[in-house]
Design a protein around this motif. Structure first.
Motif, short mmCIF file in Angstrom:
data_model
loop_
_atom_site.label_atom_id
_atom_site.label_comp_id
_atom_site.label_asym_id
_atom_site.label_seq_id
_atom_site.Cartn_x
_atom_site.Cartn_y
_atom_site.Cartn_z
N PHE A 187 27.81 45.51 26.21
CA PHE A 187 29.04 45.29 26.97
C PHE A 187 29.84 46.59 27.11
O PHE A 187 30.06 47.31 26.13
CB PHE A 187 29.90 44.24 26.27
N ILE A 188 30.25 46.87 28.34
CA ILE A 188 31.14 48.00 28.61
C ILE A 188 32.51 47.42 28.89
O ILE A 188 32.73 46.75 29.89
CB ILE A 188 30.64 48.82 29.83
N THR A 225 29.55 52.94 37.58
CA THR A 225 28.43 53.87 37.52
C THR A 225 27.53 53.58 36.32
O THR A 225 26.30 53.58 36.42
CB THR A 225 28.94 55.32 37.46
N LEU A 226 28.14 53.32 35.16
CA LEU A 226 27.37 53.05 33.95
C LEU A 226 26.59 51.74 34.07
O LEU A 226 25.44 51.66 33.62
CB LEU A 226 28.30 53.01 32.74
N VAL A 227 27.20 50.72 34.67
CA VAL A 227 26.48 49.46 34.87
C VAL A 227 25.29 49.69 35.80
O VAL A 227 24.18 49.19 35.56
CB VAL A 227 27.42 48.38 35.44
N ASN A 228 25.48 50.46 36.85
CA ASN A 228 24.39 50.75 37.77
C ASN A 228 23.23 51.46 37.07
O ASN A 228 22.07 51.25 37.41
CB ASN A 228 24.92 51.61 38.92
N HIS A 248 22.67 49.69 42.96
CA HIS A 248 22.05 48.37 43.02
C HIS A 248 22.69 47.52 41.94
O HIS A 248 22.31 47.59 40.77
CB HIS A 248 20.53 48.50 42.82
N LEU A 249 23.69 46.74 42.35
CA LEU A 249 24.49 45.96 41.41
C LEU A 249 24.60 44.52 41.88
O LEU A 249 24.40 44.22 43.06
CB LEU A 249 25.90 46.55 41.31
N LYS A 250 24.95 43.64 40.95
CA LYS A 250 25.19 42.24 41.29
C LYS A 250 26.54 41.82 40.69
O LYS A 250 26.93 42.26 39.61
CB LYS A 250 24.09 41.34 40.73
#
Length: 293
Positions: A187-188, A225-228, A248-250
């Motif tokens: 988790f961020i 950016t980190l999630v991507n 590329h994210l959801k």
């Protein structure tokens, strides 16, 4: 110093006569002569010398001639600006980064097309810091997250955008249960020192979710950016981000009703720049395609 007296001095010098200057200004010669005496007493030297009916400037009068003309011109321009229907001036605004990068650019473009004479100075900062800057008068207004407390009656809050919390995940994640994702993946965290971050933290506590926390950040673009990159998932507002190419994210939506971060405009009710603030609000509160009308 009464600028009307300076104007009388200029006309006397141009006409070379107190009587002629009096006629031009629709005054009596005695009134014009009294204005000259008052100016000379205030400045502390003789400005004109009389030779019968003729009047000529002294050396001191010549020395202030051009500056006096500039002062008179500036005062006339100020009067024109103050009474004009065309708004001019400068506004000192604050904006959190998610507003400055996402919400504002298209509206600011339209605003400058409508009101090219208004100058905006935008200072970045956190919602709490910008809120305090408006309170102490450092800023005229600010684009911030709605405070988690009542604002004073001397100030105004206008909601511009409501942003529900979402779970942001890398594109390869196939799970669709937002709570299960938050329990399972690294988790961020959206910084709890931020008002929007507190909203996310309250939701996690209320639903009994204790995620495996990897890091905590106050910048939504950095979190995105980190999630991507696959570093983790996050619980953030669905902010008006211009998504970078190649990401590329959801977005996985929370059960209704999802908590919402409210982004809006905070200003002093009786601010000196209230007229300009209202012009800006008019653009912000209009659909973009109709903002110029």
């Amino acid at each position: 110093m009464d600028t009307r007296f300076l104007e009388s001095l200029l006309i006397v010098i141009e006409q070379g006569s107190i009587a002629a200057a009096a006629r031009q200004q629709h005054l009596t010669p005695a009134t014009v002569a009294q204005r000259l005496r008052t100016l000379e007493e205030e400045i502390g030297c003789s400005l004109v010398q009389r030779d019968g009916r003729n009047v000529r400037p002294t050396e001191h009068g010549l020395a202030i001639l051009e500056q006096s003309r500039r002062i008179i011109t500036s005062v006339r321009e100020l009067c024109t600006i103050a009474t004009s229907d065309t708004p001019v001036g400068k506004l000192r605004l604050g904006a959190i980064s998610s507003a400055a990068n996402g919400l504002l650019p298209p509206y600011l473009k339209r605003f400058f097309e409508c009101f090219p004479e208004i100058e905006l100075h935008i200072m970045p900062g956190s919602s709490s810091a910008l809120y305090n800057a408006v309170l102490d008068g450092t800023l005229d207004a600010a684009f911030i997250v709605e405070p988690p407390f009542d604002i004073p009656a001397s100030h105004v809050w206008e909601t511009l955008r409501s942003e529900p919390l979402i779970v942001l995940v890398p594109g390869h994640v196939t799970q669709t249960d937002p709570h299960e994702i938050l329990r399972t993946y690294p988790f961020i965290r959206y910084d709890r020192n931020q008002w929007g971050g507190r909203l996310a933290d309250d939701y996690l506590r209320r639903t009994g979710i204790w995620p495996h926390e990897r890091l905590e950040l106050d910048a939504l673009d950095a979190i995105t950016t980190l999630v991507n990159q696959g570093t983790g998932v996050s619980l953030i507002p669905d902010w008006a981000l211009p998504w970078p190419e190649g990401f590329h994210l959801k977005k996985v939506f929370l059960p209704d009703p999802a908590p919402c971060r409210k982004l809006g405009f905070f200003s002093q009710r009786n601010a000196p720049g209230r007229r300009l603030i209202n012009r800006l609000l008019g653009v912000l509160q209009s659909p973009l395609e109709r903002a110029a009308t």
